[in-house]
Design an enzyme around this catalytic site. Sequence first.
Site: not given
Length: 452
Positions: A233-235, A238
């Site tokens: 999810i962070c990839t 962002n």
Amino acid sequence: MPERSIILSPLVSTMSQEELDRRAHTRNAYTKLPTDQKYTHVDRVLDAPGPFTDEAFQGGDAAKHFLRNTCKVLVIGAGGLGCEILQNLALMGFNDIHVIDMDTIDISNLNRQFLFRESDVGKSKAVVAAAFVMSRVPGVKVTPYHGKIQDHDETYYSQFNLVVCGLDSIEARRWINATLVQMVDPEDADTVKPLIDGGTEGFKGQARVILPTITSCYECSIDMLTPPTTYPICTIANTPRMPEHCIEWASVLEWPKEFKDKKLDNDDPDHIEWLYKRALSRANEFNIEGVTWALTQGVVKNIIPAIASTNAIIAASCCNEAFKIATTSNPYLDNYMMYTGNDSLYTFTFEHEKRPECPVCGGESIEFEVPKDAKLERVVEMLTERQDMQIKKPSLSGPQGPLFFQAPKQLYEATKANLDKAVGEVLKVGDQVTVTDRGLPFTLTLTIKFSE
């Protein structure tokens, strides 16, 4: 093999008119053959025993009569594998075939699901496939059912001698496997219904023979499945680097934000179009190339190409096993065959052993070790992380009642506070926890053990 959706364009025929006419003549000649000539190639196998023939083999008229007048076969799935299986069974002499499929025919099916024509688009796969086979192989009765396998109870499945699966759904495989295992009466051999399962994934495939409660079942090998591709999810939120990251961002983060409670329909072209435009905008922002409408649909539906030749090979293997089991003319597979055609043609057979702690055929609860001071939320996470369970959204009940339920909303609200409690507060050593999940076709029982 994992569940896969398929989108491919129909192939344009390059055959000459002369070749098409020749093939049509051959088909017409075959349909007019009397029964005693139609199965001459099969009779050669049934008339005399071979070097590996089972001692129970009777051969001759007895084997032919069972095959053509008594044996009742159920085929689950009328797609790429199912079309091949139905054709093979009919041409081998199985004359009482039933087929179940809940799908309708799409234009993208026509390049490999050869029982269908362009005029059949939108119609039931099971109904059209049954009619086509009966028109080409007179004397064969194919009974279609357009719907889910879950629409029928054990009484329905008990009428069949064999079940052959050509499914692309893990959930459906797990359901029919559990159903056939539950049907077995140890005192009645006739309640054991052999399950022959085939699956393909691109140039790879497998065929296996499952004798419920005797050999390993489908659930025993659930940990062999390839986990679905996921992206952090962070990839995707962002630092996207791939077109797939942009598509996941649109479907996982932007769709819920834009449409709140409206569910994304992977089969709705308008929904795919919306995702494609959002993903393309995101890709342009980060100078990422490669976002297309087809890729968007492929990522959302986890699409991989279907190879017609792989379907033909795996279906042939499945039908070969069905024939051997029905006639005892040769030893059947014990019990797993793998095929890969990526670089060359390679097959490997082995005996997949029963898993003692299998929740379907093991017969006992699974010992589940968890830290005493861990929160109940961690137990839920541990269940979803285990490859040998394939659980997505588990709900838990203990000896005192519900511990945590994902749905309905009232139960979720009433039990969500338990997620912050330590396991030792709500359970003790030896307690049995009942686990249910929407994708789990049976109830899973865990026996709690605290780790140091």
